[in-house]
Design an enzyme around this catalytic site. Structure first.
Site, PDB file in Angstrom:
ATOM      1  N   ARG A 100       1.629  -0.488  11.516  1.00 47.17           N
ATOM      2  CA  ARG A 100       1.852   0.941  11.313  1.00 47.17           C
ATOM      3  C   ARG A 100       0.727   1.815  11.856  1.00 47.17           C
ATOM      4  O   ARG A 100       0.921   3.022  12.027  1.00 47.17           O
ATOM      5  CB  ARG A 100       2.034   1.236   9.816  1.00 47.17           C
ATOM      6  CG  ARG A 100       0.783   1.018   8.983  1.00 47.17           C
ATOM      7  CD  ARG A 100       1.054   1.072   7.485  1.00 47.17           C
ATOM      8  NE  ARG A 100      -0.163   1.003   6.685  1.00 47.17           N
ATOM      9  CZ  ARG A 100      -0.800  -0.120   6.397  1.00 47.17           C
ATOM     10  NH1 ARG A 100      -0.347  -1.272   6.858  1.00 47.17           N
ATOM     11  NH2 ARG A 100      -1.897  -0.109   5.654  1.00 47.17           N
ATOM     12  N   LYS A 113     -12.429   1.556  12.248  1.00 45.83           N
ATOM     13  CA  LYS A 113     -11.184   2.202  12.667  1.00 45.83           C
ATOM     14  C   LYS A 113     -11.426   3.399  13.578  1.00 45.83           C
ATOM     15  O   LYS A 113     -10.665   3.629  14.531  1.00 45.83           O
ATOM     16  CB  LYS A 113     -10.377   2.629  11.443  1.00 45.83           C
ATOM     17  CG  LYS A 113      -9.699   1.484  10.717  1.00 45.83           C
ATOM     18  CD  LYS A 113      -8.808   1.988   9.597  1.00 45.83           C
ATOM     19  CE  LYS A 113      -8.089   0.834   8.921  1.00 45.83           C
ATOM     20  NZ  LYS A 113      -7.200   1.304   7.819  1.00 45.83           N
ATOM     21  N   ASP A 157      -5.092   8.471   1.499  1.00 43.37           N
ATOM     22  CA  ASP A 157      -4.076   7.925   0.598  1.00 43.37           C
ATOM     23  C   ASP A 157      -4.532   7.825  -0.852  1.00 43.37           C
ATOM     24  O   ASP A 157      -4.029   6.997  -1.602  1.00 43.37           O
ATOM     25  CB  ASP A 157      -3.625   6.542   1.085  1.00 43.37           C
ATOM     26  CG  ASP A 157      -4.768   5.526   1.109  1.00 43.37           C
ATOM     27  OD1 ASP A 157      -5.911   5.905   0.776  1.00 43.37           O
ATOM     28  OD2 ASP A 157      -4.513   4.353   1.453  1.00 43.37           O
ATOM     29  N   CYS A 223      -0.566   1.897  -0.362  1.00 42.96           N
ATOM     30  CA  CYS A 223       0.317   1.217   0.588  1.00 42.96           C
ATOM     31  C   CYS A 223       0.155  -0.292   0.491  1.00 42.96           C
ATOM     32  O   CYS A 223       1.112  -1.043   0.667  1.00 42.96           O
ATOM     33  CB  CYS A 223       0.014   1.680   2.013  1.00 42.96           C
ATOM     34  SG  CYS A 223       0.488   3.396   2.336  1.00 42.96           S
ATOM     35  N   CYS A 416      -3.084 -10.452  -9.028  1.00 39.40           N
ATOM     36  CA  CYS A 416      -2.279  -9.539  -8.206  1.00 39.40           C
ATOM     37  C   CYS A 416      -2.676  -9.770  -6.757  1.00 39.40           C
ATOM     38  O   CYS A 416      -3.286 -10.790  -6.436  1.00 39.40           O
ATOM     39  CB  CYS A 416      -2.480  -8.085  -8.627  1.00 39.40           C
ATOM     40  SG  CYS A 416      -4.149  -7.458  -8.347  1.00 39.40           S
TER      41      CYS A 416
END
Length: 463
Positions: A100, A113, A157, A223, A416
């Site tokens: 994405r 990034k 986010d 996300c 998790c």
């Protein structure tokens, strides 16, 4: 409209300052005229004039977040010929980002990034000035960064950063394009536009005007935990670029009333628009009663983490309430005999709190699935939970009877994906009284299944 794909590319090339053969003509004394001449066989876009293109080339845009939203936004703004693009991000590229975050490539996994994104942007258009801010946005630095730009794009986010970005933009008089995306849905807003001074009721609303209170901390899903469909976040990022171009090229008379645009990939129609109110008369940052200032932001007096109820995962549980995957496997080893028959020695209960769709991808042997959403939606007050544990009230529907039984003191470990939701679940289980007043171990597997892959099983699927 263009009649062929090739002609469409010529039209977009004209807007971006390129000709149909991808030759840049920015150095020409009349670049707009030359590029327009190349597409005279097509309709000229009335909203993109020579003046508009000059505004784009002199604009300075800051994009906070170089992920799923920031990548397409930056890509289209660079293609449109925006003069200066700044990118803020402290994360590195991971392979799970690539589906994405379209500016990043496999070769750049592990690279910052912002550096990866700028590398791709320079390949697309080498003419803009690209500025890398190689750190997560912090309150003490936000104003010093924002002051050098004309327009801000919020491509983050998490709520705390969203409020920080909006507050700083308002206090410095910068318009803000804000978007979010999760799973198959997205939202888009243009805020603080027009960017009037604090206390001026004619200015556009800010993020606090729309959301005066943050969502409950335990309801926030990233996300990484909730998942995201690539084209959804891409759509929202592209729309951010479009709104940014409109803000940059608009005149005062062309400023539209504020709206919230909601996108849902599996709905018809795909978009809904909600008209927003103007500035709130008691807004903490943009009204005449404002309590948030640049000084309170920079000094830390305006505590965004506290305001949003966000607590760092490392602060949720005590060290004795956590165990690393390596420690867990050492404590509960796989015996040689059981390996031969594909089973393990008797182990405590492992509760996997990922959503079922993730649990079905891969799961630890003998673990049971109780999604975190079920735990949070059914959690009750501690006093009531103690009664539940004593059997005087019906059990929560998600809690297996053998685990909740007052006779059971077998250890419970919660896992998790990344080690965040599992800590929340441990706290909820203890509030339900399942630790039997400290007699029973209820603990978190630190770092989740990602750490399990790193410390125990290198073949564990990564998604």
């Amino acid at each position: 409209m263009a009649r062929t794909v090739r002609d469409a590319a010529w039209v977009l090339g004209a807007i971006a300052g390129r000709d149909g053969r991808d030759n840049y003509t920015l150095a020409s004394p009349h670049p707009i005229s030359e590029n327009t001449h190349r597409v005279t066989h097509e309709r000229i876009i009335p909203d993109v004039t020579r003046s508009s293109q000059l505004k784009l080339r002199s604009a300075k845009v800051l994009i906070v977040g170089a992920g799923g939203l920031g990548c397409p936004a930056a890509q289209y703004l660079a293609g449109a010929g925006v003069g200066t693009l700044g990118l803020v991000d402290g994360d590195t590229v991971e392979s799970s980002n690539l589906h994405r975050q379209v500016l990043h490539r496999s070769k750049n996994v592990g690279k910052l990034k912002v550096d990866s994104a700028i590398e791709s942007l320079r390949d697309l258009n080498p003419h803009p000035t690209y500025i890398a801010h190689r750190a997560h946005l912090a309150p003490q630095d936000a104003a010093d960064i924002f002051k050098n730009y004309d327009l801000i794009l919020d491509c983050t986010d998490n709520p705390a950063t969203r409020y920080l970005i909006s507050d700083t933009a308002v206090l410095l008089g910068k318009p803000l394009v804000s978007a979010s995306a999760l799973r198959t849905e997205g939202q888009l807003m243009v805020l603080n536009n027009p960017p009037r001074s604090v206390g001026d009721k004619t200015g556009g609303p800010c993020y606090r005007c729309v959301f005066p209170r943050p969502p409950p901390a335990n309801s926030i899903m990233s996300c990484a935990d909730g998942g995201i469909l690539g084209p959804v976040v891409g759509t929202m990022g592209v729309l951010q670029a479009l709104e940014a171009i409109k803000v940059i090229t608009a005149t005062d008379e062309e400023v539209k009333p504020p709206s919230l645009h909601i996108f849902s990939a599996y709905s018809s129609p795909l978009f809904r628009t909600i008209k927003l109110r103007s500035r709130r008369p008691n807004c903490a940052v943009c009204s005449g009663e404002a309590s948030v200032t640049l000084e309170t932001v920079k000094s830390g007096s305006t505590d965004y983490v506290f305001f949003c109820g966000s607590v760092g995962p490392e602060k949720l549980l005590l060290p004795e309430e956590r165990i690393s995957p390596r420690e867990y496997r050492t404590k509960y080893p796989v015996t040689a005999s059981s390996e031969a028959i594909g089973t393990v020695t008797k182990e405590p209960t492992i509760i996997d709190v990922r959503e079922k769709v993730q649990f079905d991808i891969c799961s630890l042997e003998n673990s049971i699935n109780i999604p975190i959403s079920s735990i949070l939606s059914s959690a009750t007050k501690t006093a009531q939970n103690n009664e539940v544990a004593n059997g005087s009230n019906p059990l929560p529907p998600w809690l297996p009877a053998d685990i909740a039984s007052s006779d059971s003191i077998d250890p419970i470990y919660v896992v998790c994906r990344l080690g965040n939701d599992s800590q929340i679940a441990v706290k909820r289980l203890k509030e339900l009284g399942l630790d039997r007043g400290g007699e029973r171990v209820v603990a978190d597997i630190r770092g989740g299944l990602r750490a399990w892959r790193e410390q125990v099983d290198p073949e564990w699927p990564e998604y």
